[in-house]
Design a protein around this motif. Structure first.
Motif, PDB file in Angstrom:
ATOM      1  N   ILE A 114       8.799   4.523  -3.671  1.00  0.00           N
ATOM      2  CA  ILE A 114       8.554   3.388  -4.575  1.00  0.00           C
ATOM      3  C   ILE A 114       9.749   3.146  -5.477  1.00  0.00           C
ATOM      4  O   ILE A 114      10.172   2.003  -5.670  1.00  0.00           O
ATOM      5  N   GLU A 115      10.333   4.216  -6.031  1.00  0.00           N
ATOM      6  CA  GLU A 115      11.459   4.058  -6.960  1.00  0.00           C
ATOM      7  C   GLU A 115      12.625   3.320  -6.325  1.00  0.00           C
ATOM      8  O   GLU A 115      13.303   2.543  -6.987  1.00  0.00           O
ATOM      9  N   SER A 116      12.879   3.554  -5.050  1.00  0.00           N
ATOM     10  CA  SER A 116      14.027   2.909  -4.403  1.00  0.00           C
ATOM     11  C   SER A 116      13.807   1.414  -4.190  1.00  0.00           C
ATOM     12  O   SER A 116      14.759   0.653  -4.085  1.00  0.00           O
ATOM     13  N   ALA A 117      12.553   0.984  -4.141  1.00  0.00           N
ATOM     14  CA  ALA A 117      12.268  -0.447  -3.968  1.00  0.00           C
ATOM     15  C   ALA A 117      12.735  -1.257  -5.175  1.00  0.00           C
ATOM     16  O   ALA A 117      13.063  -2.435  -5.045  1.00  0.00           O
ATOM     17  N   TRP A 118      12.793  -0.610  -6.342  1.00  0.00           N
ATOM     18  CA  TRP A 118      13.284  -1.307  -7.536  1.00  0.00           C
ATOM     19  C   TRP A 118      14.773  -1.625  -7.430  1.00  0.00           C
ATOM     20  O   TRP A 118      15.285  -2.457  -8.180  1.00  0.00           O
ATOM     21  N   ASP A 119      15.471  -0.979  -6.509  1.00  0.00           N
ATOM     22  CA  ASP A 119      16.909  -1.208  -6.334  1.00  0.00           C
ATOM     23  C   ASP A 119      17.212  -2.398  -5.429  1.00  0.00           C
ATOM     24  O   ASP A 119      18.371  -2.799  -5.304  1.00  0.00           O
ATOM     25  N   ILE A 120      16.193  -2.937  -4.774  1.00  0.00           N
ATOM     26  CA  ILE A 120      16.401  -4.098  -3.903  1.00  0.00           C
ATOM     27  C   ILE A 120      16.764  -5.290  -4.789  1.00  0.00           C
ATOM     28  O   ILE A 120      16.084  -5.584  -5.760  1.00  0.00           O
ATOM     29  N   SER A 121      17.835  -5.964  -4.421  1.00  0.00           N
ATOM     30  CA  SER A 121      18.315  -7.084  -5.239  1.00  0.00           C
ATOM     31  C   SER A 121      18.495  -8.343  -4.389  1.00  0.00           C
ATOM     32  O   SER A 121      18.654  -8.261  -3.165  1.00  0.00           O
ATOM     33  N   PRO A 122      18.487  -9.500  -5.041  1.00  0.00           N
ATOM     34  CA  PRO A 122      18.775 -10.742  -4.306  1.00  0.00           C
ATOM     35  C   PRO A 122      20.137 -10.702  -3.613  1.00  0.00           C
ATOM     36  O   PRO A 122      20.281 -11.194  -2.493  1.00  0.00           O
ATOM     37  N   ASP A 123      21.135 -10.100  -4.251  1.00  0.00           N
ATOM     38  CA  ASP A 123      22.456  -9.991  -3.626  1.00  0.00           C
ATOM     39  C   ASP A 123      22.399  -9.160  -2.350  1.00  0.00           C
ATOM     40  O   ASP A 123      23.036  -9.496  -1.344  1.00  0.00           O
ATOM     41  N   GLN A 124      21.628  -8.079  -2.382  1.00  0.00           N
ATOM     42  CA  GLN A 124      21.479  -7.221  -1.206  1.00  0.00           C
ATOM     43  C   GLN A 124      20.820  -8.005  -0.065  1.00  0.00           C
ATOM     44  O   GLN A 124      21.247  -7.910   1.088  1.00  0.00           O
TER      45      GLN A 124
ATOM     46  N   THR B 169       0.871  -1.173   0.000  1.00  0.00           N
ATOM     47  CA  THR B 169       0.000   0.000   0.000  1.00  0.00           C
ATOM     48  C   THR B 169       0.908   1.222   0.000  1.00  0.00           C
ATOM     49  O   THR B 169       1.995   1.206   0.577  1.00  0.00           O
ATOM     50  N   ARG B 170       0.440   2.250  -0.662  1.00  0.00           N
ATOM     51  CA  ARG B 170       1.252   3.466  -0.778  1.00  0.00           C
ATOM     52  C   ARG B 170       0.476   4.676  -0.299  1.00  0.00           C
ATOM     53  O   ARG B 170      -0.755   4.711  -0.322  1.00  0.00           O
ATOM     54  N   GLU B 171       1.221   5.639   0.120  1.00  0.00           N
ATOM     55  CA  GLU B 171       0.681   6.961   0.422  1.00  0.00           C
ATOM     56  C   GLU B 171       1.621   7.928  -0.269  1.00  0.00           C
ATOM     57  O   GLU B 171       2.820   7.954   0.034  1.00  0.00           O
ATOM     58  N   ASN B 172       1.058   8.671  -1.220  1.00  0.00           N
ATOM     59  CA  ASN B 172       1.859   9.497  -2.113  1.00  0.00           C
ATOM     60  C   ASN B 172       2.832   8.573  -2.852  1.00  0.00           C
ATOM     61  O   ASN B 172       2.417   7.626  -3.472  1.00  0.00           O
ATOM     62  N   ASN B 173       4.100   8.785  -2.717  1.00  0.00           N
ATOM     63  CA  ASN B 173       5.082   7.964  -3.428  1.00  0.00           C
ATOM     64  C   ASN B 173       5.847   7.037  -2.481  1.00  0.00           C
ATOM     65  O   ASN B 173       6.905   6.538  -2.813  1.00  0.00           O
ATOM     66  N   ILE B 174       5.299   6.823  -1.289  1.00  0.00           N
ATOM     67  CA  ILE B 174       5.982   6.047  -0.255  1.00  0.00           C
ATOM     68  C   ILE B 174       5.272   4.704  -0.051  1.00  0.00           C
ATOM     69  O   ILE B 174       4.051   4.642  -0.002  1.00  0.00           O
TER      70      ILE B 174
ATOM     71  N   LEU C  92       6.975  -7.982  -8.969  1.00  0.00           N
ATOM     72  CA  LEU C  92       5.627  -8.158  -9.532  1.00  0.00           C
ATOM     73  C   LEU C  92       4.637  -7.239  -8.833  1.00  0.00           C
ATOM     74  O   LEU C  92       3.754  -6.647  -9.479  1.00  0.00           O
ATOM     75  N   ALA C  93       4.757  -7.108  -7.518  1.00  0.00           N
ATOM     76  CA  ALA C  93       3.868  -6.222  -6.765  1.00  0.00           C
ATOM     77  C   ALA C  93       4.122  -4.757  -7.138  1.00  0.00           C
ATOM     78  O   ALA C  93       3.178  -3.972  -7.276  1.00  0.00           O
ATOM     79  N   LEU C  94       5.377  -4.396  -7.338  1.00  0.00           N
ATOM     80  CA  LEU C  94       5.701  -3.031  -7.757  1.00  0.00           C
ATOM     81  C   LEU C  94       5.171  -2.744  -9.149  1.00  0.00           C
ATOM     82  O   LEU C  94       4.653  -1.648  -9.420  1.00  0.00           O
ATOM     83  N   THR C  95       5.249  -3.729 -10.027  1.00  0.00           N
ATOM     84  CA  THR C  95       4.710  -3.576 -11.376  1.00  0.00           C
ATOM     85  C   THR C  95       3.196  -3.347 -11.307  1.00  0.00           C
ATOM     86  O   THR C  95       2.656  -2.459 -11.980  1.00  0.00           O
TER      87      THR C  95
ATOM     88  N   GLY D  36       8.311   2.061   4.036  1.00  0.00           N
ATOM     89  CA  GLY D  36       8.611   3.435   4.378  1.00  0.00           C
ATOM     90  C   GLY D  36       9.524   4.147   3.399  1.00  0.00           C
ATOM     91  O   GLY D  36       9.890   5.299   3.607  1.00  0.00           O
ATOM     92  N   LYS D  37       9.872   3.471   2.320  1.00  0.00           N
ATOM     93  CA  LYS D  37      10.784   4.028   1.321  1.00  0.00           C
ATOM     94  C   LYS D  37      10.017   4.487   0.080  1.00  0.00           C
ATOM     95  O   LYS D  37       8.907   4.018  -0.181  1.00  0.00           O
TER      96      LYS D  37
END
Length: 113
Positions: free
Chosen positions: A68-78, A33-38, A103-106, A65-66
């Motif tokens: 949305i754009e930064s969530a795309w940077d989460i990686s399996p390596d991280q 769930t998002r509020e604005n872009n978070i 998939l959820a972000l998409t 709490g981050k």
């Protein structure tokens, strides 16, 4: 992270939803769930091993709490680096969790009403 259960929750009408099943048979669902872009609320349901649960909890830790754009940077390596103890033969659990998040972000950014 493998034993934490407070982030396991099925949301009836999330802004974003993603479900993925791995070759191992584990299934992960993410609810956003998002509020604005978070990403205001991030939860998951999992049918799988402790390693997959640990990876899902780590993804929530990184995403909630981050922006949305930064969530795309989460990686399996991280996820793997954060956990430090994920067995090599379970790296696919991190890939599964991150893939379900993507998939959820998409879904979240698809422009649906």
């Amino acid at each position: 992270m493998a034993l934490r259960t407070d982030r396991i929750e099925r949301v009836a009408h999330p802004d974003g939803y993603g479900k993925r099943t791995g070759d191992c048979g584990d299934t992960v669902e993410f609810f956003l769930t998002r509020e604005n872009n978070i990403l205001q609320f991030v939860s998951f349901c999992v049918q799988g091993c402790m390693n997959t649960t640990a990876c899902c909890n780590t993804v929530v830790r990184f995403a909630k709490g981050k922006p949305i754009e930064s969530a795309w940077d989460i990686s399996p390596d991280q996820v793997n680096n954060f956990l430090e103890t994920l067995p090599e033969d379970h790296f696919h659990c991190a890939e599964l969790a991150v893939g379900a998040l993507y998939l959820a972000l998409t879904d979240l950014t698809s422009g649906k009403p």
